[in-house]
Design an enzyme around this catalytic site. Sequence first.
Site, PDB file in Angstrom:
ATOM      1  N   LYS A 285      15.725  19.506  10.931  1.00  0.00           N
ATOM      2  CA  LYS A 285      14.998  20.407  11.593  1.00  0.00           C
ATOM      3  C   LYS A 285      14.248  19.734  12.951  1.00  0.00           C
ATOM      4  O   LYS A 285      14.487  18.359  12.868  1.00  0.00           O
ATOM      5  CB  LYS A 285      13.527  20.578  10.840  1.00  0.00           C
ATOM      6  CG  LYS A 285      13.423  21.486   9.488  1.00  0.00           C
ATOM      7  CD  LYS A 285      12.131  21.453   8.808  1.00  0.00           C
ATOM      8  CE  LYS A 285      12.258  22.381   7.451  1.00  0.00           C
ATOM      9  NZ  LYS A 285      12.751  23.704   7.845  1.00  0.00           N
ATOM     10  N   ARG A 359      16.187  27.489  -2.007  1.00  0.00           N
ATOM     11  CA  ARG A 359      16.794  28.326  -2.797  1.00  0.00           C
ATOM     12  C   ARG A 359      17.967  27.822  -3.889  1.00  0.00           C
ATOM     13  O   ARG A 359      18.214  28.334  -4.924  1.00  0.00           O
ATOM     14  CB  ARG A 359      17.568  29.824  -2.132  1.00  0.00           C
ATOM     15  CG  ARG A 359      18.548  29.086  -1.327  1.00  0.00           C
ATOM     16  CD  ARG A 359      18.849  30.172   0.021  1.00  0.00           C
ATOM     17  NE  ARG A 359      17.678  30.234   0.972  1.00  0.00           N
ATOM     18  CZ  ARG A 359      17.617  30.886   2.099  1.00  0.00           C
ATOM     19  NH1 ARG A 359      18.753  32.086   2.281  1.00  0.00           N
ATOM     20  NH2 ARG A 359      16.540  30.985   2.988  1.00  0.00           N
TER      21      ARG A 359
HETATM   22  N1  BES Z   1      10.759  24.985   3.756  1.00  0.00           N
HETATM   23  C1  BES Z   1      11.529  25.888   4.565  1.00  0.00           C
HETATM   24  C2  BES Z   1      10.654  26.869   5.018  1.00  0.00           C
HETATM   25  C3  BES Z   1       9.229  26.853   5.723  1.00  0.00           C
HETATM   26  C4  BES Z   1       9.141  27.162   6.861  1.00  0.00           C
HETATM   27  C5  BES Z   1       8.174  26.719   4.719  1.00  0.00           C
HETATM   28  C6  BES Z   1       7.858  26.883   7.739  1.00  0.00           C
HETATM   29  C7  BES Z   1       6.961  26.470   5.600  1.00  0.00           C
HETATM   30  C8  BES Z   1       6.837  26.732   7.055  1.00  0.00           C
HETATM   31  C9  BES Z   1      12.773  26.194   4.126  1.00  0.00           C
HETATM   32  O1  BES Z   1      13.428  25.356   3.251  1.00  0.00           O
HETATM   33  C10 BES Z   1      13.787  26.297   5.210  1.00  0.00           C
HETATM   34  O2  BES Z   1      13.868  25.561   6.184  1.00  0.00           O
HETATM   35  N2  BES Z   1      14.088  27.673   5.336  1.00  0.00           N
HETATM   36  C11 BES Z   1      14.926  27.996   6.322  1.00  0.00           C
HETATM   37  C12 BES Z   1      15.858  29.154   5.888  1.00  0.00           C
HETATM   38  C13 BES Z   1      17.300  29.288   7.188  1.00  0.00           C
HETATM   39  C14 BES Z   1      17.899  28.030   7.400  1.00  0.00           C
HETATM   40  C15 BES Z   1      17.882  30.357   6.326  1.00  0.00           C
HETATM   41  C16 BES Z   1      14.056  28.646   7.736  1.00  0.00           C
HETATM   42  O3  BES Z   1      13.124  29.401   7.277  1.00  0.00           O
HETATM   43  O4  BES Z   1      14.304  28.498   8.687  1.00  0.00           O
HETATM   44 ZN    ZN Z   2      14.519  23.931   4.510  1.00  0.00          ZN
END
Ligand code: BES
Ligand code: ZN
Length: 504
Positions: A285, A359
């Site tokens: 990230k 997931r």
């Molecule tokens: N933990 C994150 C989701 C999240 C984002 C929670 C912002 C709280 C605030 C999750 O694991 C994630 O990174 N999801 C990705 C999925 C994508 C790679 C398909 C996302 O939401 O960008």
């Molecule tokens: Zn994530």
Amino acid sequence: MADKAAHESEMKVLARKADPALLEADLVACFACEGDVAPRGVQDAILRRELAAEMKAERFAGRMGDALVWNADGRFPSRRFLVFGLGPPERLSLETLHEGCARLIQKAERLGAARLGVGLPALEDASPAEAVRAAAEGLHLGAYRFERYLTDARRRRAEVAVVELATSQGSPAALRGAVERATWTSRAVALARDLVNEPPSRMNPLRLARRAQELARQAGIQARVLGPQALRRLGAEAILAVAAGSAHPAQVVHLTYRPSARKPRRRVVLVGKGVTFDSGGLNLKPGSGMLTMKGDMAGAAAVIAVMGALPEAGCRDEVHGLVGIVENMTGPRAFKPGDILRTLSGKTVEVDNTDAEGRLVLCDLLAYAVRQLKPQAIVDLATLTGACVVALGPRCAGVFSRHDKLRQEILEAGRRAGEMLWPLPMVENYLEQLQQGPADLKNVGGRWGGAILAALFLGEFVPREMPWVHLDIAGPAFQENETPPWPVGGTGAGVRTLLRWLER
Ligand code: BES
Ligand code: ZN
Ligand code: ZN
């Protein structure tokens, strides 16, 4: 530093049928809405007249959070009175009363009141007991602070020790019951907040698993911890893959509550995502997106907190709490884009993005729940997708289900709790996006509808006929800005909804 709850509100709340004019306190608060000429819930003619005159003289507007202090000069048992704004009268509800009380307690602290009295307004479609509960939860949660890492100056100075709520109606037993419910509910919410707010290197997977065990022991419920060996034996390759890049081994905690006397009404499983820190893994990230990722275990925190409150809630269901606890990191053994995992269900998944790890954790837990526990209902909570925050904003959770009745139960519990939940569709057609490539499923699909795609992915691990609700709490679980009644950081999202759903 001791590994115990950072915040235990010592504040005592009482409720009785009385006029606020008669309360003995350092400060007595009454509420008024926009356009009101006098405070609500005050019967005493003299006090009512005095406060009305003061409101007029000061042009009190009654907006949410507006405050007016009046010195009684010894004419009433309380030295001072406070008129507190609740906003537009047409929006007066359990929810606005809850918010008003959360703001009020902070004002009372600033005014240095150790003993606070509160005159509650009558609500149109809620009983006095419901109003007392909403108010008491607002007071407790408004008083929440996470201060264990502050060494001095910014620590809160004054705390309110006792609050007495005055209503115009309600039996003593009903009012006492409402206050009790508010007490254990608020304690559970504060616990979930504490777990989320702990810094990620302290609240690592082993620590969180230990805390869950410890809390289970205190609550008198059963706890079983599954470490990497047990998970390998079960074939939970997806959870193990997410943990592989971390120095901390994966942990699954299985909590079990059984109602004491009678035969359980039904068997329920609560599933929580417990990613103690989500760096994104090799699909790292950016810094801005990583800052709040200690909160990626908020689903697990909510499940642990709810489980601990079930004995006091007198829950009649057999409830299992399953939390999958991992850290998503980039170490030398980290799982990689292109990896294919054999999940606990037997289905294979190709990892297209290591940041879609939640997931992967949940799919093994869901399969475990289905196979080992054969429940009548499953509810999972997860900070699953940024897409859900884009869709619903920072205050509202997304609700996904193929089962109308269970979805309705959860939405209704959320409404009574005053938590914002909104249904989103499981657009079956999009599933094709995940059914591509060399494995049964990919863990990500196209660019759009990310919250729906995540829900569809999870749905592949639950039989169609099984009642299951997925709550995406990515928005409400963690606040970047203070938005009363919520503090910055963990909010305990989902706890009040689940307790309203499961309590007697
Ligand atoms: N933990 C994150 C989701 C999240 C984002 C929670 C912002 C709280 C605030 C999750 O694991 C994630 O990174 N999801 C990705 C999925 C994508 C790679 C398909 C996302 O939401 O960008
Ligand atoms: Zn994530
Ligand atoms: Zn995550």
